[in-house]
Design an enzyme around this catalytic site. Structure first.
Site, PDB file in Angstrom:
ATOM      1  N   SER A 147     106.534  39.059  26.806  1.00 30.74           N
ATOM      2  CA  SER A 147     105.193  39.100  27.395  1.00 30.74           C
ATOM      3  C   SER A 147     104.722  40.543  27.447  1.00 30.74           C
ATOM      4  O   SER A 147     105.535  41.466  27.661  1.00 30.74           O
ATOM      5  CB  SER A 147     105.204  38.522  28.815  1.00 30.74           C
ATOM      6  OG  SER A 147     103.945  38.705  29.444  1.00 30.74           O
ATOM      7  N   TYR A 160     108.575  38.347  37.291  1.00 28.59           N
ATOM      8  CA  TYR A 160     108.292  37.855  35.936  1.00 28.59           C
ATOM      9  C   TYR A 160     108.310  39.011  34.930  1.00 28.59           C
ATOM     10  O   TYR A 160     108.937  38.913  33.862  1.00 28.59           O
ATOM     11  CB  TYR A 160     106.935  37.159  35.913  1.00 28.59           C
ATOM     12  CG  TYR A 160     106.545  36.651  34.543  1.00 28.59           C
ATOM     13  CD1 TYR A 160     107.129  35.507  34.015  1.00 28.59           C
ATOM     14  CD2 TYR A 160     105.594  37.324  33.774  1.00 28.59           C
ATOM     15  CE1 TYR A 160     106.783  35.042  32.746  1.00 28.59           C
ATOM     16  CE2 TYR A 160     105.237  36.867  32.515  1.00 28.59           C
ATOM     17  CZ  TYR A 160     105.834  35.732  32.008  1.00 28.59           C
ATOM     18  OH  TYR A 160     105.488  35.281  30.763  1.00 28.59           O
TER      19      TYR A 160
END
Length: 285
Positions: A147, A160
């Site tokens: 990501s 995350y």
């Protein structure tokens, strides 16, 4: 003459089938994984996606096998099934993942561990399962879906970001370890795409008496808005096809809009405090 022509067509067809690459996509039942799998299937690849419960999914555009990245037995069974059916495994797309949001102070540590188990250790365990086959073939490609958030610590998404950043670094290490066996490993980091990822996140509740109540709620709304207005997942599919067709892939790829990718460049050229101030202004902190 006619029969020879048909025979030649049959031989060419058989050759094409034999040369079709076999792809395994973890988390292939929805979102980016489904879009990538459907696109690669249309391009002639033999695609297997994974789901924890594939029997519950009807009319899927490509094959699904049962796999839970936090359960090593299911990982081994799924990889064995694909190899037994196809005789090889050419590409692993490590896409399965989950999100988590919340102030770190108020997020249960056991929930943080679950996300690390899925996003980091799950991806590692799937890589470990496919490497013996790829080494025997003397070829293979592993694409770890990370990501853009993994390049920076983001407020209320710090855990995350940490899981995806860790997978980027693990990829750098394992890439060098397996290169001598003819195996390539790379990362592709997406920005915001219009998927159902928000529904699968662990959300720390917005507690009524929390000192983070106002800022956390505002950031939750902002995150959901970013996903809802995100790009078309087909862009990720096209990027992954390009990586598969690249003989010597780069270590890192980023897929997203200009500002999302530019944010990584800014982090390199700005001072730490200036970059932090930029993020805090963006997230209204």
């Amino acid at each position: 003459m006619y029969s020879k022509f048909n025979f030649l067509n049959l031989q060419l067809s058989n050759f094409k089938i034999k040369m079709s690459k076999v792809v395994l996509i973890t988390g292939g039942s929805s979102g980016i994984g489904k879009s990538v799998g459907e696109f690669l299937t249309q391009k002639g690849f033999i695609v297997y996606g994974t789901s924890r419960n594939p029997q519950s999914i009807k009319n899927h555009p490509f094959k699904l096998v049962a796999l839970d990245v936090t359960d090593i037995k299911t990982i081994d069974a799924a990889v064995t099934e694909v190899i037994s059916k196809e005789g090889r495994l050419d590409v692993l797309i490590n896409n399965a993942g989950m999100g988590i949001t919340g102030p770190i102070e108020e997020t249960p540590t056991e929930e943080m561990r679950k996300v690390f188990d899925t996003n980091l250790f799950g991806a590692i365990d799937v890589m470990k399962a496919v490497l013996p086959q790829m080494r025997a073939q003397k070829s293979g490609l592993i694409i770890n879906v990370t990501s853009i958030a993994g390049y920076m610590g983001l407020p209320f998404r710090g855990i995350y970001s940490a899981t995806k950043g860790a997978l980027e670094i693990v990829t750098e290490g394992i890439r060098m370890e397996v290169k001598g066996f003819g195996i390539e490993v790379t990362n592709v980091a997406p920005g915001d795409f219009a998927t159902n990822i928000a529904s699968g996140r662990y959300h720390t509740p917005v507690f009524e008496n929390s000192p983070y109540k106002k800022t956390y709620q505002e950031n939750l709304d902002l995150m959901d808005a970013h996903v809802d207005s995100g790009g078309d997942p087909i862009e990720m599919a096209k990027a992954i096809l390009k990586i598969i067709n690249t003989p010597k892939p780069k270590i890192h790829y980023k897929v997203g809009d200009f500002m999302q990718k530019f944010s990584i460049i800014l982090k390199k050229i700005l001072s730490d405090k200036m970059y932090e101030r930029l993020l805090m202004n963006h997230y209204k902190l």
